[in-house]
Design an enzyme around this catalytic site. Structure first.
Site, PDB file in Angstrom:
ATOM      1  N   TRP A  91       0.531  -1.615   0.082  1.00 17.40           N
ATOM      2  CA  TRP A  91       0.432  -0.502  -0.033  1.00 17.40           C
ATOM      3  C   TRP A  91       0.863   1.041   0.258  1.00 17.40           C
ATOM      4  O   TRP A  91       0.555   2.185  -0.620  1.00 17.40           O
ATOM      5  CB  TRP A  91      -0.458  -0.051   1.247  1.00 17.40           C
ATOM      6  CG  TRP A  91      -1.039   1.372   2.081  1.00 17.40           C
ATOM      7  CD1 TRP A  91      -2.501   2.049   0.388  1.00 17.40           C
ATOM      8  CD2 TRP A  91      -0.467   2.002   1.764  1.00 17.40           C
ATOM      9  NE1 TRP A  91      -3.050   2.848   1.475  1.00 17.40           N
ATOM     10  CE2 TRP A  91      -1.923   3.736   1.870  1.00 17.40           C
ATOM     11  CE3 TRP A  91      -0.422   2.686   2.811  1.00 17.40           C
ATOM     12  CZ2 TRP A  91      -1.599   4.942   2.713  1.00 17.40           C
ATOM     13  CZ3 TRP A  91      -0.035   3.520   4.236  1.00 17.40           C
ATOM     14  CH2 TRP A  91      -0.690   4.972   3.221  1.00 17.40           C
ATOM     15  N   HIS A  92       1.968   1.622   0.552  1.00 15.80           N
ATOM     16  CA  HIS A  92       2.732   2.592   0.710  1.00 15.80           C
ATOM     17  C   HIS A  92       3.568   2.625  -1.011  1.00 15.80           C
ATOM     18  O   HIS A  92       4.080   3.945  -0.944  1.00 15.80           O
ATOM     19  CB  HIS A  92       4.255   2.267   1.832  1.00 15.80           C
ATOM     20  CG  HIS A  92       3.099   2.262   2.928  1.00 15.80           C
ATOM     21  ND1 HIS A  92       3.230   1.401   3.592  1.00 15.80           N
ATOM     22  CD2 HIS A  92       3.250   3.255   3.826  1.00 15.80           C
ATOM     23  CE1 HIS A  92       2.466   1.564   5.144  1.00 15.80           C
ATOM     24  NE2 HIS A  92       2.574   3.064   5.246  1.00 15.80           N
ATOM     25  N   GLY A  93       3.937   1.921  -1.585  1.00 19.10           N
ATOM     26  CA  GLY A  93       3.961   2.444  -2.838  1.00 19.10           C
ATOM     27  C   GLY A  93       4.250   1.242  -3.443  1.00 19.10           C
ATOM     28  O   GLY A  93       4.261  -0.132  -3.141  1.00 19.10           O
TER      29      GLY A  93
END
Length: 468
Positions: free
Chosen positions: A321-323
């Site tokens: 989700w962070h990247g």
């Protein structure tokens, strides 16, 4: 538009006065908030606003069959899939295109997947999380269908749109749907939160990035191993100051508008194990992952082994989700592996055995494990991360030290031990301000803010989590 920019600092007081001029009519305040939120999104790119409005329109339409239909579970699944497809298209299309292209090429198939230039809409991760909490609460009948304006404002509320905290529908919609006039929050608390944000983001975050983090991560092979270790410590502090400072700022803005946002940090580097860390760091995300991924996967209801698989999956997805990068996936997997090993240790040697033996040793180990994972989080590519680790392993000799690391390590140690006292300073400052006669408060606020702003480095730093 950054919330630390001159433009925002000029426009917000005007908006604030107009907003509270409508204090007797929360409905009109909501309309004004929605316009302001959409203006903030459009200030980044008008197309981002079009995407948000379209997204809001589609999900609001799907709210009705979820709430009224006998096949509400099916409609909920359709709505969540629509939300995830929207997120994946804008955030992960190019990442997966490259992986699939490599796989196809590896099979010897001569086909090139068309590339598309896609900009990541501001706040898309956060309004996706907001909307999924809304859809699930609707299915559980925890809330009823709000008006279209209230729903649109819930998704786009500008203080928490860019980088959270993540609002739950059952907690935040009632704040939007009030019929009685709102009251402004504790203004001294709001001031102290803004002050903390300026000190953390403008001063500490920038100083750490410019002097210790960015130069070393850009060229680790030129630095001594102790300089590299210092850079890792500095990044751990930098990301905390950056993200918690942003959270302080938007919490203050929300308070000034009569809203309360969820708490997102609670002294995370004082955690005595990884499970404790995730109860203190980005709390609104970790609880969201728990409630909307880990528990639906089965949680701890299907035996010890399956629990660890569920944990590993949920935390790896948290990393993704962070990247759209393998570095974030590995960062999530490092934390997942740590929590699984912690659970195995609890099962065979007793819960929190290390913490019971020595709480400081447990905190020391936890902090360094988290720091190790930050290396992958900070590195742009896996190659960068491995180069960084290789330099740390081999540069103990043959490379000169660039900084007085003994001094900085000593300072870091002192900060670590006085951390609990530092955490109490904001409350002490609020109590002191509460004792000042109100007519003198603006003068005190201006003097303190000027002292901070005149000592801060030039420029407006980015909010790291706004990229996610």
């Amino acid at each position: 538009m950054s919330y630390l920019s001159i433009e925002f600092s000029v426009l917000f007081p005007l908006f604030f006065l107009l907003y509270w001029a409508l204090a007797k009519k929360p409905f009109y305040q909501n309309g004004l908030l929605l316009i302001a939120s959409y203006a903030v999104v459009a200030s980044f790119d008008i197309n981002f606003l079009a995407i948000l409005i379209t997204y809001s329109f589609v999900l609001y339409g799907l709210s009705f069959p979820i709430y009224y239909s006998k096949r509400s579970g099916l409609w909920l699944a359709i709505a969540i899939v629509a939300a995830i497809i929207n997120l994946c298209f804008f955030k992960y299309f190019d990442f997966f295109r490259v992986q699939v292209q490599a796989f196809i090429t590896g099979l010897g198939i001569d086909y090139a997947i068309p590339g598309i230039e896609i900009l990541l809409p501001i706040g898309i991760s956060f309004y996706t999380f907001h909307s999924i909490s809304y859809l699930v609460s609707l299915k559980k009948k925890e809330i009823s269908i709000p008006s279209a304006v209230d729903f649109a404002l819930f998704l786009s509320f500008f203080p928490s749109l860019v980088a959270g905290p993540i609002n739950r529908a059952k907690d935040f919609l009632p704040q939007i749907q009030v019929t009685q006039p709102r009251e402004i929050g504790n203004y001294n608390q709001a001031f102290v939160l803004i002050l903390l944000a300026l000190i953390k983001v403008l001063c500490l975050n920038t100083a750490l990035a410019d002097n210790f983090v960015d130069p070393v991560f850009a060229n680790p092979s030129s630095y001594h191993s102790l300089d590299i270790l210092l850079a890792v410590y500095a990044y751990a502090l930098q990301i905390f100051f950056n993200f918690s400072g942003y959270t302080n700022l938007v919490t203050a803005i929300a308070l000034l508008l009569g809203f309360r946002l969820p708490i997102n940090f609670n002294m995370p580097y004082f955690a005595h194990n990884l499970r404790d860390f995730w109860q203190r760091w980005h709390i609104s995300l970790s609880t969201w992952i728990r409630d909307y991924i880990y528990i639906p996967l089965g949680g701890n209801r299907q035996g010890f082994s399956r629990t660890q698989v569920n944990l590993f999956t949920a935390m790896t997805l948290s990393g993704l989700w962070h990247g759209a990068s393998f570095t974030f996936i590995i960062w999530g997997m490092i934390h997942a592996l740590g929590v699984v090993l912690l659970n195995i240790g609890d099962r065979y040697w007793g819960r929190d055995r290390l913490s019971q033996l020595s709480i400081w040793l447990a905190r020391f180990i936890t902090f360094h494990y988290v720091c190790f994972a930050w290396i992958f989080f900070r590195s742009v590519t896996l190659s960068d991360a491995t180069e960084f680790l290789a330099a740390f392993a081999h540069n103990f000799t043959g490379v000169a030290l660039n900084t007085n690391v003994i001094l900085y390590f000593a300072l870091l140690l002192i900060v670590f031990f006085v951390y609990p006292l530092l955490a109490k300073l904001p409350d002490l400052l609020i109590k002191l301000l509460d004792k000042i006669v109100w007519i003198f408060l603006p003068i005190v606020w201006i003097i303190i803010l000027l002292l901070v702003l005149t000592t801060a480095p030039a420029g407006i730093p980015n909010f790291i989590y706004a990229n996610f």
